[in-house]
Design a protein around this motif. Sequence first.
Motif, PDB file in Angstrom:
ATOM      1  N   MET A   2       0.845  -1.186   0.000  1.00 57.80           N
ATOM      2  CA  MET A   2       0.000   0.000   0.000  1.00 57.80           C
ATOM      3  C   MET A   2       0.886   1.244   0.000  1.00 57.80           C
ATOM      4  SD  MET A   2      -2.972   1.122   2.710  1.00 57.80           S
ATOM      5  CE  MET A   2      -1.861   1.689   3.981  1.00 57.80           C
ATOM      6  N   SER A   3       0.527   2.207  -0.799  1.00 48.97           N
ATOM      7  CA  SER A   3       1.273   3.460  -0.850  1.00 48.97           C
ATOM      8  C   SER A   3       0.577   4.517  -0.004  1.00 48.97           C
ATOM      9  CB  SER A   3       1.367   3.959  -2.291  1.00 48.97           C
ATOM     10  OG  SER A   3       2.033   3.023  -3.101  1.00 48.97           O
ATOM     11  N   VAL A   4       1.346   5.370   0.600  1.00 52.18           N
ATOM     12  CA  VAL A   4       0.806   6.451   1.421  1.00 52.18           C
ATOM     13  C   VAL A   4       1.288   7.782   0.869  1.00 52.18           C
ATOM     14  CG1 VAL A   4       0.756   7.506   3.700  1.00 52.18           C
ATOM     15  CG2 VAL A   4       0.760   5.003   3.474  1.00 52.18           C
ATOM     16  N   LEU A   5       0.341   8.676   0.638  1.00 50.01           N
ATOM     17  CA  LEU A   5       0.674   9.997   0.128  1.00 50.01           C
ATOM     18  C   LEU A   5       0.453  11.012   1.248  1.00 50.01           C
ATOM     19  CD1 LEU A   5       1.459  11.495  -2.500  1.00 50.01           C
ATOM     20  CD2 LEU A   5      -0.981  11.777  -2.959  1.00 50.01           C
ATOM     21  N   LYS A   6       1.490  11.700   1.653  1.00 51.87           N
ATOM     22  CA  LYS A   6       1.367  12.649   2.747  1.00 51.87           C
ATOM     23  C   LYS A   6       1.471  14.071   2.202  1.00 51.87           C
ATOM     24  CE  LYS A   6       3.243   9.560   6.294  1.00 51.87           C
ATOM     25  NZ  LYS A   6       4.275   9.397   7.355  1.00 51.87           N
ATOM     26  N   VAL A   7       0.355  14.796   2.289  1.00 51.01           N
ATOM     27  CA  VAL A   7       0.333  16.176   1.817  1.00 51.01           C
ATOM     28  C   VAL A   7      -0.538  17.006   2.761  1.00 51.01           C
ATOM     29  CG1 VAL A   7       0.659  15.595  -0.618  1.00 51.01           C
ATOM     30  CG2 VAL A   7      -1.650  15.736   0.329  1.00 51.01           C
ATOM     31  N   ASN A   8      -0.339  18.300   2.729  1.00 50.77           N
ATOM     32  CA  ASN A   8      -1.177  19.218   3.487  1.00 50.77           C
ATOM     33  C   ASN A   8      -2.181  19.949   2.612  1.00 50.77           C
ATOM     34  OD1 ASN A   8       0.109  18.726   5.966  1.00 50.77           O
ATOM     35  ND2 ASN A   8       1.769  20.105   5.370  1.00 50.77           N
ATOM     36  N   GLN A   9      -1.879  19.964   1.324  1.00 45.79           N
ATOM     37  CA  GLN A   9      -2.732  20.743   0.414  1.00 45.79           C
ATOM     38  C   GLN A   9      -2.700  20.120  -0.974  1.00 45.79           C
ATOM     39  OE1 GLN A   9      -1.749  24.973  -1.044  1.00 45.79           O
ATOM     40  NE2 GLN A   9      -3.157  25.319   0.675  1.00 45.79           N
ATOM     41  N   ILE A  10      -3.844  20.175  -1.655  1.00 47.47           N
ATOM     42  CA  ILE A  10      -3.928  19.705  -3.030  1.00 47.47           C
ATOM     43  C   ILE A  10      -4.152  20.912  -3.931  1.00 47.47           C
ATOM     44  CG2 ILE A  10      -5.206  18.259  -4.663  1.00 47.47           C
ATOM     45  CD1 ILE A  10      -6.050  16.526  -2.253  1.00 47.47           C
ATOM     46  N   GLN A  11      -3.306  21.028  -4.947  1.00 49.26           N
ATOM     47  CA  GLN A  11      -3.420  22.133  -5.882  1.00 49.26           C
ATOM     48  C   GLN A  11      -3.490  21.586  -7.307  1.00 49.26           C
ATOM     49  OE1 GLN A  11      -0.294  25.018  -5.451  1.00 49.26           O
ATOM     50  NE2 GLN A  11      -0.676  25.359  -3.274  1.00 49.26           N
ATOM     51  N   THR A  12      -4.024  22.397  -8.195  1.00 42.95           N
ATOM     52  CA  THR A  12      -3.978  22.060  -9.614  1.00 42.95           C
ATOM     53  C   THR A  12      -2.559  22.284 -10.121  1.00 42.95           C
ATOM     54  OG1 THR A  12      -4.531  24.294 -10.296  1.00 42.95           O
ATOM     55  CG2 THR A  12      -6.373  22.789  -9.931  1.00 42.95           C
ATOM     56  N   ALA A  13      -2.316  21.875 -11.350  1.00 40.08           N
ATOM     57  CA  ALA A  13      -0.974  22.007 -11.916  1.00 40.08           C
ATOM     58  C   ALA A  13      -0.522  23.459 -11.990  1.00 40.08           C
ATOM     59  CB  ALA A  13      -0.937  21.379 -13.309  1.00 40.08           C
ATOM     60  N   ASN A  14      -1.491  24.365 -12.102  1.00 38.81           N
ATOM     61  CA  ASN A  14      -1.118  25.777 -12.188  1.00 38.81           C
ATOM     62  C   ASN A  14      -1.272  26.508 -10.860  1.00 38.81           C
ATOM     63  OD1 ASN A  14      -3.850  25.719 -12.137  1.00 38.81           O
ATOM     64  ND2 ASN A  14      -4.176  27.046 -13.899  1.00 38.81           N
ATOM     65  N   GLY A  15      -1.377  25.748  -9.745  1.00 40.65           N
ATOM     66  CA  GLY A  15      -1.283  26.361  -8.426  1.00 40.65           C
ATOM     67  C   GLY A  15      -2.576  26.786  -7.772  1.00 40.65           C
ATOM     68  N   VAL A  16      -3.717  26.406  -8.333  1.00 42.30           N
ATOM     69  CA  VAL A  16      -4.994  26.756  -7.703  1.00 42.30           C
ATOM     70  C   VAL A  16      -5.293  25.765  -6.587  1.00 42.30           C
ATOM     71  CG1 VAL A  16      -7.475  27.030  -8.043  1.00 42.30           C
ATOM     72  CG2 VAL A  16      -5.867  27.751  -9.834  1.00 42.30           C
ATOM     73  N   ILE A  17      -5.585  26.284  -5.390  1.00 40.48           N
ATOM     74  CA  ILE A  17      -5.855  25.418  -4.240  1.00 40.48           C
ATOM     75  C   ILE A  17      -7.202  24.722  -4.408  1.00 40.48           C
ATOM     76  CG2 ILE A  17      -6.284  25.362  -1.751  1.00 40.48           C
ATOM     77  CD1 ILE A  17      -4.413  27.810  -1.522  1.00 40.48           C
ATOM     78  N   MET A  18      -7.178  23.402  -4.320  1.00 43.01           N
ATOM     79  CA  MET A  18      -8.409  22.624  -4.423  1.00 43.01           C
ATOM     80  C   MET A  18      -8.908  22.174  -3.051  1.00 43.01           C
ATOM     81  SD  MET A  18      -8.823  22.705  -7.670  1.00 43.01           S
ATOM     82  CE  MET A  18     -10.016  21.447  -8.090  1.00 43.01           C
ATOM     83  N   ALA A  19      -7.962  21.835  -2.163  1.00 44.61           N
ATOM     84  CA  ALA A  19      -8.376  21.363  -0.841  1.00 44.61           C
ATOM     85  C   ALA A  19      -7.222  21.462   0.136  1.00 44.61           C
ATOM     86  CB  ALA A  19      -8.860  19.919  -0.922  1.00 44.61           C
ATOM     87  N   ASN A  20      -7.576  21.606   1.409  1.00 45.48           N
ATOM     88  CA  ASN A  20      -6.609  21.582   2.487  1.00 45.48           C
ATOM     89  C   ASN A  20      -6.876  20.372   3.375  1.00 45.48           C
ATOM     90  OD1 ASN A  20      -5.092  24.157   2.152  1.00 45.48           O
ATOM     91  ND2 ASN A  20      -7.139  25.048   2.376  1.00 45.48           N
TER      92      ASN A  20
END
Lengths: 179, 57
Positions: free
Chosen positions: A1-19
């Motif tokens: 199983m892979s685990v992805l650790k992030v605080n924020q998801i952005q689009t490729a051009n830097g628009v914040i999608m979720a925290n």
Amino acid sequence: MSVLKVNQIQTANGVIMANLNSSGANIGFQLASTLAPAFSAYLSTAQSVSNNTFTKLQANTEEFDTASAYDNATNYRFTPLVAGYYQVSGNIAFSATGGIVGNTVAVIYKNGARFKDGNLSGSSSAGGLFYSVVSSLIYFNGTTDYVELYGLLGGSGTLTFGVNSGTQSYFQGSLVRSA
Amino acid sequence: MTLYEKIKALYPELQDIDFVFGTILLQNDSDGNGDYIKSWTHPTLTQPTQEQLDAIQ
């Protein structure tokens, strides 16, 4: 199983999608406000209406409007640009000063047509004040669909939608699940 | 005199409930254009013309 650790998801051009917050008061997954439209607006001054005529509520004062999807100046309508299922609700206070309140009902209109009725009151009380509330889960296509709140007040005397510091007549909606 | 009052003057037999459930639907879109007949599907009474409405004072 892979685990992805992030605080924020952005689009490729830097628009914040979720925290993604793991501590503090805002713990959880939070969609960006523009992706999760929600609004609340109320009527700030009494609105005169004609007897037995479905009249659009002029909810002109916003408490919040996260995606600028509610028009509180001209059309008094909610047009979210995120497709999905929304909980929409409204309450209207019906007043007949110096007269009698008859039939009252609040109604959600979708795309200009009567869509869902609230509770209908049929009273004969002199000088009364009656409420009708309506709530419905509604699908929006995210482009052209919109909703408005109308009320019908039958009776005599001076007929108005009530105010009382914004507590009586209001219109609200929020995304529940995207399409 | 409101649109409702004019219609009631023409058809006094109408009940208020006729205006609630859509056989006669009067509407005001709060756009400054006033009250109008949105739809009229009453089974026996015909929709009044604008001339008939204008004639009522």
